[in-house]
Write an enzyme that holds these catalytic residues in place. Sequence first.
Site, short mmCIF file in Angstrom:
data_model
loop_
_atom_site.label_atom_id
_atom_site.label_comp_id
_atom_site.label_asym_id
_atom_site.label_seq_id
_atom_site.Cartn_x
_atom_site.Cartn_y
_atom_site.Cartn_z
N HIS A 408 8.90 -44.25 -50.81
CA HIS A 408 9.41 -43.56 -49.63
C HIS A 408 10.95 -43.50 -49.64
O HIS A 408 11.54 -42.43 -49.54
CB HIS A 408 8.91 -44.30 -48.38
CG HIS A 408 9.33 -43.69 -47.07
ND1 HIS A 408 8.48 -42.98 -46.27
CD2 HIS A 408 10.52 -43.69 -46.43
CE1 HIS A 408 9.12 -42.57 -45.19
NE2 HIS A 408 10.38 -42.99 -45.25
N GLU A 409 11.57 -44.65 -49.79
CA GLU A 409 13.04 -44.70 -49.72
C GLU A 409 13.68 -43.99 -50.91
O GLU A 409 14.75 -43.39 -50.77
CB GLU A 409 13.53 -46.15 -49.60
CG GLU A 409 13.07 -46.89 -48.33
CD GLU A 409 13.40 -46.17 -47.03
OE1 GLU A 409 14.33 -45.33 -47.01
OE2 GLU A 409 12.70 -46.42 -46.02
N HIS A 412 14.02 -40.40 -50.03
CA HIS A 412 15.25 -40.11 -49.27
C HIS A 412 16.46 -40.12 -50.19
O HIS A 412 17.33 -39.26 -50.12
CB HIS A 412 15.48 -41.18 -48.20
CG HIS A 412 14.57 -41.08 -47.03
ND1 HIS A 412 14.39 -39.91 -46.31
CD2 HIS A 412 13.79 -42.00 -46.41
CE1 HIS A 412 13.53 -40.13 -45.32
NE2 HIS A 412 13.15 -41.39 -45.36
N HIS A 415 16.66 -37.15 -52.43
CA HIS A 415 17.01 -36.00 -51.58
C HIS A 415 18.54 -35.97 -51.40
O HIS A 415 19.18 -34.93 -51.59
CB HIS A 415 16.29 -36.16 -50.24
CG HIS A 415 16.30 -34.94 -49.36
ND1 HIS A 415 15.86 -34.96 -48.07
CD2 HIS A 415 16.71 -33.67 -49.60
CE1 HIS A 415 15.98 -33.74 -47.55
NE2 HIS A 415 16.50 -32.95 -48.45
ZN ZN Z 1 11.86 -42.30 -43.92
#
Ligand code: ZN
Length: 619
Positions: A408-409, A412, A415
């Site tokens: 998940h991290e 980010h 991104h």
């Molecule tokens: Zn998040």
Amino acid sequence: MKKFIDASERYFANDGFTLSSQVPDRNEIPAKYQWHLNDIYASDEAWQADFDRLKSLLPGVVQYQGKLASGAQNLLKCLKARDEIGIISGKLFGFARMHKDENTANTKFQSMTGKTEALLAEAGAVTAFIEPEILAIPEAVLNQFRQQEAGLKEYGFYFDDLARQKKHVLSQPEEEILSRSAEVTQAPENIFNMLAHADLKFPSVTDANGKEVHLSEGRYRTLIMSPDRILRQKSFTALYNTYNQYRNTFAATLGGSIKKNIFYAKVRKYKSTLESALEGDNVPIAVYENLISTVHDNLAPLHRYVALKKKALKLDTIHMYDMYAPLVAKVDFTTPYEEGLGLVRQALAPLGPEYTAILEKGFSSGWIDVYENKGKQTGAYSWGVYGVHPFVLLNYSNRYDDVSTLAHEMGHAIHSYYSYATQPYATASYTTFCAEVASTTNEILLLEYMLKITKDKQRKMYLLNQYLEAVRGTVYRQTMFAEFEKLLYDKSENGETITADMLDALWHELNVRYYGANIEIDKEIDVEWARIPHFYWDFYVYQYVTGYSAATSLAGQILQEGQPAQKRYIGFLQSGGSDYSLSILKKAGVNMASPEPVEITLQKFAGMLGELEKLLADY
Ligand SMILES: [Zn+2]
């Protein structure tokens, strides 16, 4: 207002409940598991030098005050000066704050963080003239500037966006009154926070073995997932009975907060508060309304899930406090960090060689602070620093959830990486709406990969259960929250008074509707609205649902189509904040204005539920 800090998303999941005395000191953690904050500044002295430089830059911006309309050159120089302030601010704050998070007791970094915050407030005040001045430039003149000066091209989206919202900007004295009112109108939320997080005291409860456990809001999340039903039931009753004692005060703070948002929407001439909340990112109201109606049309799988839970837990009656109970007995999913890296590496391979090369770089060059140490900030987050690289804070403790958090991290982080590498500073920051898409896509790809490689039945059931809980908690539950907000604002805008009785009744009805007839909607749950901090951020939670649904759609396309979808996805990551969220996502292949992404997600939920039903039947 342009913000100087891009802490993209910060997600603090743990409350420290599992902290034990064996937590090591930071200096006991090998360097290869620590992030390299010296990639931002080589030393505290270098930080101080940049701090002083930023201070000295501020008067340079003031010289343009009153002159932005006088020529394209002035406008460009002023915006560039503001960008420079923004970039330095991001580095200064990132360095101080992330060092502080390494050990929150460290007073040196506390003080550096505080000093930066004060300087940023000053920078904000010094540059506050820019937007009103740009808005005051006649459209024809601004267009002429944009043609004359090629350097203004990268601010094109910014100018267009400002112009779009111009009709909601008031006269200068009116704006001043509004800005001064903010401190006062913040009161309902402040009072809520004080009451809920400082003054409210919860009793102790005893588990099935008679052991006493002290209840807190943070611990509740762990207790309600306990296999011990007595502990769950007691925690549930104790928590909600405590909130219930203050229900009128909570109704008053929530009602006050709603009135505040209605006030600002009205004076800024929006048709509704919902419109004012969505217009910032140019999201049509239909997106919000479609979301609710699409979920309504797909409640049957949730009802089936409740029935399965009841059956699997062998209960005569399933209660609200059983909803978070694990369906499958505890599975040993111990995954050391290196193994976790391997899983994420394999799971994200469908994103293509370029993406995985960046991932590898992140793994090996000091982006990640892996393990817990004494005093470290709990939970996990990703923090982008423009011009450097992203950083990721974890508290990795070898559980499957930690692998998922890593995926998940890193979503980010990459991104930020793509967006900062592609976009000029003016359009580098992505919206909250887009942020959760990049992280959740990775989470879903990880789950798909895990389901593919897992042969053991128990483990498979565990993974399916994780997935179903994620969709229940993110898509169904947050849509219920979004619907609750919409109903409350509609009522309040129609002149109805918000009371505790009204809130309780509304919350109860929604729970009955969403969870269906298979479950006992206990009376205690009626006051749950009182403990949700997100209701103080008007119309915010729907983005969890849109984010999750867009991610499900995109992950599906990437797995099915391969390269073309991969390319579109990288394009999405590179877009940063160069366009409105819906347009960026549409180019990536997902239309959030249509019911399709939510439908796909809930069909997938139904499919996974079917698989779990089958596995449990043979079990
Ligand atoms: Zn998040």
